[in-house]
Design a protein around this motif. Structure first.
Motif, PDB file in Angstrom:
ATOM      1  N   HIS A 192     -18.931  -1.422  -8.082  1.00  0.00           N
ATOM      2  CA  HIS A 192     -17.947  -0.816  -8.969  1.00  0.00           C
ATOM      3  C   HIS A 192     -16.711  -1.684  -9.166  1.00  0.00           C
ATOM      4  CE1 HIS A 192     -19.459   3.331  -9.693  1.00  0.00           C
ATOM      5  NE2 HIS A 192     -20.181   3.045  -8.631  1.00  0.00           N
ATOM      6  N   TRP A 193     -16.510  -2.666  -8.295  1.00  0.00           N
ATOM      7  CA  TRP A 193     -15.248  -3.416  -8.352  1.00  0.00           C
ATOM      8  C   TRP A 193     -15.366  -4.645  -7.481  1.00  0.00           C
ATOM      9  CZ3 TRP A 193     -10.135  -1.121  -5.948  1.00  0.00           C
ATOM     10  CH2 TRP A 193      -9.011  -1.787  -6.452  1.00  0.00           C
ATOM     11  N   ILE A 194     -14.843  -5.769  -7.965  1.00  0.00           N
ATOM     12  CA  ILE A 194     -14.751  -6.958  -7.122  1.00  0.00           C
ATOM     13  C   ILE A 194     -13.552  -7.799  -7.541  1.00  0.00           C
ATOM     14  CG2 ILE A 194     -16.451  -8.172  -8.570  1.00  0.00           C
ATOM     15  CD1 ILE A 194     -17.229  -9.710  -5.970  1.00  0.00           C
ATOM     16  N   LEU A 195     -12.774  -8.192  -6.541  1.00  0.00           N
ATOM     17  CA  LEU A 195     -11.647  -9.110  -6.724  1.00  0.00           C
ATOM     18  C   LEU A 195     -11.773 -10.219  -5.692  1.00  0.00           C
ATOM     19  CD1 LEU A 195      -8.547  -6.722  -7.083  1.00  0.00           C
ATOM     20  CD2 LEU A 195      -9.531  -8.149  -8.897  1.00  0.00           C
ATOM     21  N   ALA A 196     -11.604 -11.455  -6.115  1.00  0.00           N
ATOM     22  CA  ALA A 196     -11.581 -12.601  -5.212  1.00  0.00           C
ATOM     23  C   ALA A 196     -10.218 -13.292  -5.325  1.00  0.00           C
ATOM     24  CB  ALA A 196     -12.702 -13.572  -5.563  1.00  0.00           C
ATOM     25  N   ASP A 197      -9.963 -14.229  -4.428  1.00  0.00           N
ATOM     26  CA  ASP A 197      -8.736 -15.040  -4.470  1.00  0.00           C
ATOM     27  C   ASP A 197      -7.472 -14.189  -4.476  1.00  0.00           C
ATOM     28  OD1 ASP A 197     -10.578 -17.111  -4.662  1.00  0.00           O
ATOM     29  OD2 ASP A 197     -10.349 -17.328  -6.819  1.00  0.00           O
ATOM     30  N   ILE A 198      -7.486 -13.087  -3.723  1.00  0.00           N
ATOM     31  CA  ILE A 198      -6.282 -12.260  -3.585  1.00  0.00           C
ATOM     32  C   ILE A 198      -5.292 -13.025  -2.716  1.00  0.00           C
ATOM     33  CG2 ILE A 198      -5.373 -10.071  -2.707  1.00  0.00           C
ATOM     34  CD1 ILE A 198      -8.189  -8.890  -3.130  1.00  0.00           C
ATOM     35  N   PRO A 199      -4.040 -13.192  -3.146  1.00  0.00           N
ATOM     36  CA  PRO A 199      -3.069 -13.946  -2.343  1.00  0.00           C
ATOM     37  C   PRO A 199      -2.931 -13.389  -0.931  1.00  0.00           C
ATOM     38  CG  PRO A 199      -2.210 -13.538  -4.540  1.00  0.00           C
ATOM     39  CD  PRO A 199      -3.473 -12.732  -4.428  1.00  0.00           C
ATOM     40  N   ALA A 200      -2.731 -14.275   0.032  1.00  0.00           N
ATOM     41  CA  ALA A 200      -2.637 -13.863   1.435  1.00  0.00           C
ATOM     42  C   ALA A 200      -1.431 -12.982   1.704  1.00  0.00           C
ATOM     43  CB  ALA A 200      -2.599 -15.103   2.329  1.00  0.00           C
ATOM     44  N   THR A 201      -0.469 -12.963   0.786  1.00  0.00           N
ATOM     45  CA  THR A 201       0.715 -12.110   0.951  1.00  0.00           C
ATOM     46  C   THR A 201       0.463 -10.668   0.538  1.00  0.00           C
ATOM     47  OG1 THR A 201       1.444 -12.816  -1.248  1.00  0.00           O
ATOM     48  CG2 THR A 201       2.341 -14.013   0.647  1.00  0.00           C
ATOM     49  N   VAL A 202      -0.662 -10.403  -0.109  1.00  0.00           N
ATOM     50  CA  VAL A 202      -0.988  -9.051  -0.596  1.00  0.00           C
ATOM     51  C   VAL A 202      -1.822  -8.318   0.453  1.00  0.00           C
ATOM     52  CG1 VAL A 202      -2.191  -7.725  -2.373  1.00  0.00           C
ATOM     53  CG2 VAL A 202      -0.910  -9.787  -2.998  1.00  0.00           C
ATOM     54  N   THR A 203      -1.347  -7.149   0.892  1.00  0.00           N
ATOM     55  CA  THR A 203      -2.115  -6.339   1.846  1.00  0.00           C
ATOM     56  C   THR A 203      -2.226  -4.882   1.389  1.00  0.00           C
ATOM     57  OG1 THR A 203      -0.124  -5.948   3.169  1.00  0.00           O
ATOM     58  CG2 THR A 203      -1.557  -7.777   3.846  1.00  0.00           C
ATOM     59  N   LYS A 204      -1.921  -4.629   0.131  1.00  0.00           N
ATOM     60  CA  LYS A 204      -2.105  -3.282  -0.407  1.00  0.00           C
ATOM     61  C   LYS A 204      -2.163  -3.352  -1.924  1.00  0.00           C
ATOM     62  CE  LYS A 204       2.839  -2.092  -0.408  1.00  0.00           C
ATOM     63  NZ  LYS A 204       3.845  -1.120   0.093  1.00  0.00           N
ATOM     64  N   LEU A 205      -2.788  -2.358  -2.517  1.00  0.00           N
ATOM     65  CA  LEU A 205      -2.849  -2.233  -3.966  1.00  0.00           C
ATOM     66  C   LEU A 205      -2.440  -0.821  -4.341  1.00  0.00           C
ATOM     67  CD1 LEU A 205      -6.179  -4.053  -4.950  1.00  0.00           C
ATOM     68  CD2 LEU A 205      -3.843  -4.888  -5.209  1.00  0.00           C
ATOM     69  N   ALA A 206      -1.585  -0.696  -5.333  1.00  0.00           N
ATOM     70  CA  ALA A 206      -1.155   0.612  -5.814  1.00  0.00           C
ATOM     71  C   ALA A 206      -2.234   1.232  -6.686  1.00  0.00           C
ATOM     72  CB  ALA A 206       0.145   0.470  -6.607  1.00  0.00           C
ATOM     73  N   GLU A 207      -2.195   2.537  -6.842  1.00  0.00           N
ATOM     74  CA  GLU A 207      -3.141   3.219  -7.719  1.00  0.00           C
ATOM     75  C   GLU A 207      -2.994   2.695  -9.145  1.00  0.00           C
ATOM     76  OE1 GLU A 207      -4.655   7.643  -7.731  1.00  0.00           O
ATOM     77  OE2 GLU A 207      -2.768   7.519  -8.860  1.00  0.00           O
ATOM     78  N   GLY A 208      -4.119   2.392  -9.774  1.00  0.00           N
ATOM     79  CA  GLY A 208      -4.110   1.888 -11.143  1.00  0.00           C
ATOM     80  C   GLY A 208      -3.824   0.412 -11.263  1.00  0.00           C
ATOM     81  N   ALA A 209      -3.727  -0.311 -10.149  1.00  0.00           N
ATOM     82  CA  ALA A 209      -3.376  -1.732 -10.207  1.00  0.00           C
ATOM     83  C   ALA A 209      -4.396  -2.565 -10.957  1.00  0.00           C
ATOM     84  CB  ALA A 209      -3.195  -2.285  -8.791  1.00  0.00           C
ATOM     85  N   ASP A 210      -5.672  -2.209 -10.869  1.00  0.00           N
ATOM     86  CA  ASP A 210      -6.706  -3.005 -11.540  1.00  0.00           C
ATOM     87  C   ASP A 210      -7.647  -2.134 -12.354  1.00  0.00           C
ATOM     88  OD1 ASP A 210      -7.534  -5.775 -11.887  1.00  0.00           O
ATOM     89  OD2 ASP A 210      -9.424  -5.154 -10.972  1.00  0.00           O
ATOM     90  N   GLY A 211      -7.097  -1.074 -12.928  1.00  0.00           N
ATOM     91  CA  GLY A 211      -7.882  -0.202 -13.785  1.00  0.00           C
ATOM     92  C   GLY A 211      -7.189   1.124 -13.979  1.00  0.00           C
ATOM     93  N   ASP A 212      -6.994   1.517 -15.233  1.00  0.00           N
ATOM     94  CA  ASP A 212      -6.360   2.796 -15.564  1.00  0.00           C
ATOM     95  C   ASP A 212      -6.833   3.178 -16.960  1.00  0.00           C
ATOM     96  OD1 ASP A 212      -4.813   5.003 -15.962  1.00  0.00           O
ATOM     97  OD2 ASP A 212      -2.886   4.033 -15.541  1.00  0.00           O
ATOM     98  N   GLY A 213      -7.883   3.989 -17.003  1.00  0.00           N
ATOM     99  CA  GLY A 213      -8.505   4.315 -18.282  1.00  0.00           C
ATOM    100  C   GLY A 213      -9.850   3.639 -18.425  1.00  0.00           C
TER     101      GLY A 213
END
Length: 224
Positions: free
Chosen positions: A106-127
């Protein structure tokens, strides 16, 4: 209730160095009773069948990276999709609990920066944009193709595509987010990469991983 799944076996299977193996703790920020909220689904129950949902990517976080982490990646999969796709949402047909199943991305993200440790709701999809989201690098990672690209031809199907289990399925589906800590900034991947492409490219680079899952169904008769 929040479920957390350790992934040491998966780490070893993918070729990570055992002395570096560790587990990440992945936590959904919502999910009462262990159930994926409707706003995170791409379809909802409607008169015994289905209607379009809000399809917001879920909010979640993961524990601090181990030493040597240079990026993260994540996948969201459903291991409960019937292998026989001709049965899905078919009038007069019930998909039995014990029918053969397969895993769907359902979802795949690669190369997420090492400084990121959370994602907010809707960050990579809303609608529900036609064809999904562009396959591009964002501030929270590089989008791969979700599973809909395998049988729908109207777009790249990047980004999040939420839960939409068949309305005639007697099994409650599980939706599992797995986060990987990697020892490399950027993986060598094709422009339109799949989960299989990611797992192949990540082999030998995984320092740690962890997963959490929520369940979801739109069939009132479904059981675990």
């Amino acid at each position: 209730m929040r479920k957390t799944i350790t992934a040491a076996t998966l780490i070893l299977a993918l070729g990570a160095v055992p002395t570096l193996a560790a587990d990440l703790k992945v936590t959904f920020e919502s999910g009462k009773g262990g159930t994926l909220p409707e706003e995170n689904a791409s379809c909802i129950a409607a008169g015994g069948k289905a209607a379009a949902g809000k399809n917001k990517s879920p909010a979640f976080s993961w524990s601090k990276r181990p030493a040597g982490t240079r990026s993260y990646a994540l996948t969201m999969t459903d291991p409960d999709v019937p292998q026989d796709l001709s049965l899905l949402n078919k009038d007069g047909t019930v998909i039995a609990y014990d029918l053969p199943r397969m895993e769907f991305t359902h979802w795949i993200l690669a190369d997420i920066p090492a400084t990121v440790t959370k994602l907010a709701e809707g960050a990579d999809g809303d609608g529900l944009p036609p064809g999904g989201l562009p396959l591009e690098m964002t501030e929270h990672g590089r989008r791969g193709q979700n599973g809909f690209a395998g049988f729908l031809k109207d777009g790249p199907y990047g980004g999040y595509m939420g839960a939409c289990p068949p309305w005639n399925d007697l099994r409650i589906h599980r939706y599992r987010v797995t986060v990987y800590a990697l020892d490399i900034d950027r993986l060598t991947l094709p422009d339109a990469f799949t989960r299989a492409d990611f797992l192949a490219a990540a082999k030998g680079h995984i320092l740690a991983s962890g997963a959490a899952e929520l369940t979801y169904t739109i069939n009132a008769k479904a059981t675990k």
